[in-house]
Design a protein around this motif. Structure first.
Motif, PDB file in Angstrom:
ATOM      1  N   ALA A  27       0.818  -1.214   0.000  1.00 36.56           N
ATOM      2  CA  ALA A  27       0.000   0.000   0.000  1.00 36.56           C
ATOM      3  C   ALA A  27       0.850   1.261   0.000  1.00 36.56           C
ATOM      4  N   PHE A  28       2.094   1.157   0.451  1.00 35.97           N
ATOM      5  CA  PHE A  28       2.963   2.337   0.455  1.00 35.97           C
ATOM      6  C   PHE A  28       3.144   2.877  -0.954  1.00 35.97           C
ATOM      7  N   ALA A  29       3.173   1.983  -1.954  1.00 33.71           N
ATOM      8  CA  ALA A  29       3.420   2.420  -3.331  1.00 33.71           C
ATOM      9  C   ALA A  29       2.326   3.354  -3.837  1.00 33.71           C
ATOM     10  N   PRO A  30       1.045   2.938  -3.855  1.00 32.90           N
ATOM     11  CA  PRO A  30       0.029   3.885  -4.325  1.00 32.90           C
ATOM     12  C   PRO A  30      -0.121   5.108  -3.427  1.00 32.90           C
ATOM     13  N   ALA A  31       0.201   4.961  -2.142  1.00 26.21           N
ATOM     14  CA  ALA A  31       0.165   6.137  -1.274  1.00 26.21           C
ATOM     15  C   ALA A  31       1.213   7.158  -1.729  1.00 26.21           C
ATOM     16  N   THR A 239       9.499  -1.071  -6.288  1.00 24.34           N
ATOM     17  CA  THR A 239      10.060  -2.288  -5.694  1.00 24.34           C
ATOM     18  C   THR A 239       9.048  -2.923  -4.745  1.00 24.34           C
ATOM     19  N   LEU A 240       8.425  -2.110  -3.896  1.00 22.09           N
ATOM     20  CA  LEU A 240       7.415  -2.630  -2.975  1.00 22.09           C
ATOM     21  C   LEU A 240       6.178  -3.104  -3.719  1.00 22.09           C
ATOM     22  N   TRP A 241       5.810  -2.416  -4.803  1.00 22.49           N
ATOM     23  CA  TRP A 241       4.622  -2.798  -5.570  1.00 22.49           C
ATOM     24  C   TRP A 241       4.812  -4.149  -6.240  1.00 22.49           C
ATOM     25  N   LEU A 248       0.384 -11.116  -3.232  1.00 21.60           N
ATOM     26  CA  LEU A 248      -1.050 -10.926  -3.041  1.00 21.60           C
ATOM     27  C   LEU A 248      -1.816 -11.323  -4.295  1.00 21.60           C
ATOM     28  N   SER A 249      -3.068 -11.655  -4.128  1.00 22.28           N
ATOM     29  CA  SER A 249      -3.914 -11.892  -5.293  1.00 22.28           C
ATOM     30  C   SER A 249      -4.176 -10.566  -5.990  1.00 22.28           C
ATOM     31  N   VAL A 250      -4.497 -10.630  -7.284  1.00 17.16           N
ATOM     32  CA  VAL A 250      -4.783  -9.394  -8.005  1.00 17.16           C
ATOM     33  C   VAL A 250      -6.010  -8.711  -7.439  1.00 17.16           C
ATOM     34  N   GLY A 251      -6.950  -9.489  -6.915  1.00 23.37           N
ATOM     35  CA  GLY A 251      -8.146  -8.905  -6.320  1.00 23.37           C
ATOM     36  C   GLY A 251      -7.848  -8.126  -5.064  1.00 23.37           C
ATOM     37  N   ALA A 252      -6.751  -8.470  -4.381  1.00 16.55           N
ATOM     38  CA  ALA A 252      -6.371  -7.751  -3.163  1.00 16.55           C
ATOM     39  C   ALA A 252      -5.432  -6.595  -3.452  1.00 16.55           C
ATOM     40  N   SER A 253      -4.527  -6.763  -4.418  1.00 16.58           N
ATOM     41  CA  SER A 253      -3.538  -5.714  -4.687  1.00 16.58           C
ATOM     42  C   SER A 253      -4.106  -4.570  -5.511  1.00 16.58           C
ATOM     43  N   ALA A 254      -4.935  -4.865  -6.516  1.00 13.97           N
ATOM     44  CA  ALA A 254      -5.438  -3.812  -7.401  1.00 13.97           C
ATOM     45  C   ALA A 254      -6.217  -2.722  -6.664  1.00 13.97           C
ATOM     46  N   PRO A 255      -7.117  -3.054  -5.706  1.00 13.77           N
ATOM     47  CA  PRO A 255      -7.850  -1.979  -5.024  1.00 13.77           C
ATOM     48  C   PRO A 255      -6.975  -1.050  -4.194  1.00 13.77           C
ATOM     49  N   LEU A 256      -5.749  -1.452  -3.910  1.00 19.29           N
ATOM     50  CA  LEU A 256      -4.871  -0.585  -3.125  1.00 19.29           C
ATOM     51  C   LEU A 256      -4.567   0.718  -3.856  1.00 19.29           C
ATOM     52  N   ALA A 289     -13.995   0.262   0.841  1.00 16.52           N
ATOM     53  CA  ALA A 289     -13.812  -0.632  -0.307  1.00 16.52           C
ATOM     54  C   ALA A 289     -12.395  -1.169  -0.357  1.00 16.52           C
ATOM     55  N   LEU A 290     -11.425  -0.311  -0.066  1.00 16.18           N
ATOM     56  CA  LEU A 290     -10.025  -0.733  -0.066  1.00 16.18           C
ATOM     57  C   LEU A 290      -9.793  -1.827   0.979  1.00 16.18           C
ATOM     58  N   LEU A 291     -10.353  -1.633   2.174  1.00 17.81           N
ATOM     59  CA  LEU A 291     -10.170  -2.615   3.243  1.00 17.81           C
ATOM     60  C   LEU A 291     -10.945  -3.896   2.965  1.00 17.81           C
ATOM     61  N   ALA A 292     -12.166  -3.755   2.450  1.00 21.42           N
ATOM     62  CA  ALA A 292     -12.993  -4.937   2.195  1.00 21.42           C
ATOM     63  C   ALA A 292     -12.385  -5.828   1.128  1.00 21.42           C
ATOM     64  N   ALA A 293     -11.654  -5.241   0.183  1.00 24.50           N
ATOM     65  CA  ALA A 293     -11.033  -6.035  -0.880  1.00 24.50           C
ATOM     66  C   ALA A 293      -9.945  -6.949  -0.347  1.00 24.50           C
ATOM     67  N   GLN A 294      -9.456  -6.690   0.864  1.00 24.50           N
ATOM     68  CA  GLN A 294      -8.435  -7.555   1.448  1.00 24.50           C
ATOM     69  C   GLN A 294      -9.037  -8.791   2.096  1.00 24.50           C
TER      70      GLN A 294
END
Length: 327
Positions: A27-31, A239-241, A248-256, A289-294
């Motif tokens: 999550a640091f990357a999109p932040a 690098t972190l991304w 992570l699954s794509v369903g968990a990483s993409a919403p980040l 939504a971001l949290l629920a996707a995890q």
């Protein structure tokens, strides 16, 4: 091969969270990317989106290569080229162009469509059928971001909108292919990030010199902005991304990526902006939504599946059908 859901086979369970540390680091990357809009409009010289992409990518990529001293081998030469062209060479100039021509919030909203694009592309490329749970939260997340940053005063520019959508689509494709191809044995995320940043920067170098050139003046603020985007928002974030995509699954990483517009909003508040009630509700919805996707989608307890099976034939609800799981 038939599409499959992101859930693994086995006894039904209510939910399973993604590893917290992995999610936080990813999550640091999109932040960090959420700072791009403020840095671009407040610090960088206008009219040079290609140069901004070049400075963000090439020095960071060459630094990573110098640190790791690992070059691609075999088919990873062309794979690294494709990923670098999508994730860096195409994304960066379009991202800066959108940031220049659109309000930061509008540009960020276009980026919030990425989870839905990733979910759609994953069906064909990864043979993964996202659950209704993640489709719904993807739509709600986009709606939440829209409430935060769109309003009657939002200024829409055709070129900016097309640039934003183009960059988002390129990164969505790059995310899916990164998940599909993984990393070669013994290659870490820093090496993978270095390959892509170098390729993207190398693609931008001749285009930048031929089309834009170098800004006439780069002051201390612009230099600091380029340094931030190339280090924290470039090499470290990517690098972190790439590390997170691999775990992570794509369903968990993409919403980040929803963190990008949310961070951009927080920066706007710090600069003196305020949120109305609808914007506050949208912020809460996007964060939910971001949290629920995890989480995995809730499932019906196994004992319920054993009841009322009449009319379902030999298949109970929740059993695999055609390689997938009925929802």
């Amino acid at each position: 091969m038939h599409p499959s859901t992101e859930r693994s086979s086995g006894p039904p369970r209510i939910s399973r969270t993604q590893p917290l540390a992995t999610v936080a680091l990813t999550a640091f990357a999109p932040a960090a990317w959420g700072t791009t809009y403020a840095v671009t409009t407040e610090l960088l010289p206008p009219g040079h989106p290609m140069f901004a992409g070049l400075v963000r990518a090439l020095p960071a990529g060459l630094l990573a290569l110098a640190i790791t001293r690992v070059l691609p081998r075999g088919d990873w030469w062309w794979k690294a080229g494709v990923l670098g062209a999508l994730n860096i060479g195409t994304l960066f100039p379009l991202l800066f162009l959108a940031a220049e021509r659109l309000p930061g919030g509008v540009a960020a909203t276009l980026g919030a469509t990425q989870p839905l694009l990733v979910a759609g592309l994953a069906i064909g490329a990864l043979h993964v059928r996202p659950t209704v749970w993640r489709w719904v939260w993807g739509v709600l997340g986009l709606a939440g971001v829209g409430l935060v940053v769109l309003g009657p005063e939002a200024r829409l520019d055709t070129v900016g909108v097309l640039a934003g959508l183009g960059g988002t689509t390129a990164m969505a494709a790059g995310t899916v292919l990164t998940k599909r191809w993984g990393r070669p044995p013994g290659v870490g995320p820093l090496t993978l990030a270095g390959w892509q940043l170098t390729v993207g920067g190398a693609l931008l170098l001749p285009l930048t010199l031929a089309i834009e050139g170098v800004p006439q003046r780069i002051d201390a603020g612009a230099a600091a902005g380029y340094l931030w985007l190339g280090s924290v928002g470039g090499l470290i974030a990517y690098t972190l991304w790439f590390r997170g995509i691999g775990q992570l699954s794509v369903g968990a990483s993409a919403p980040l990526v929803l963190l990008s517009p949310l961070v951009a909003t927080v920066i706007g508040i710090a600069l003196g902006e305020s949120l109305s009630l609808p914007q506050s509700l949208g912020f809460a919805l996007a964060l939910a939504a971001l949290l629920a996707a995890q989480l995995e989608s809730p499932t019906v307890p196994a004992r319920v599946l054993m009841r009322g099976g009449r009319g379902l034939g030999s298949r109970g609800r929740g059993e695999r059908v055609g390689g997938g799981r009925v929802r």
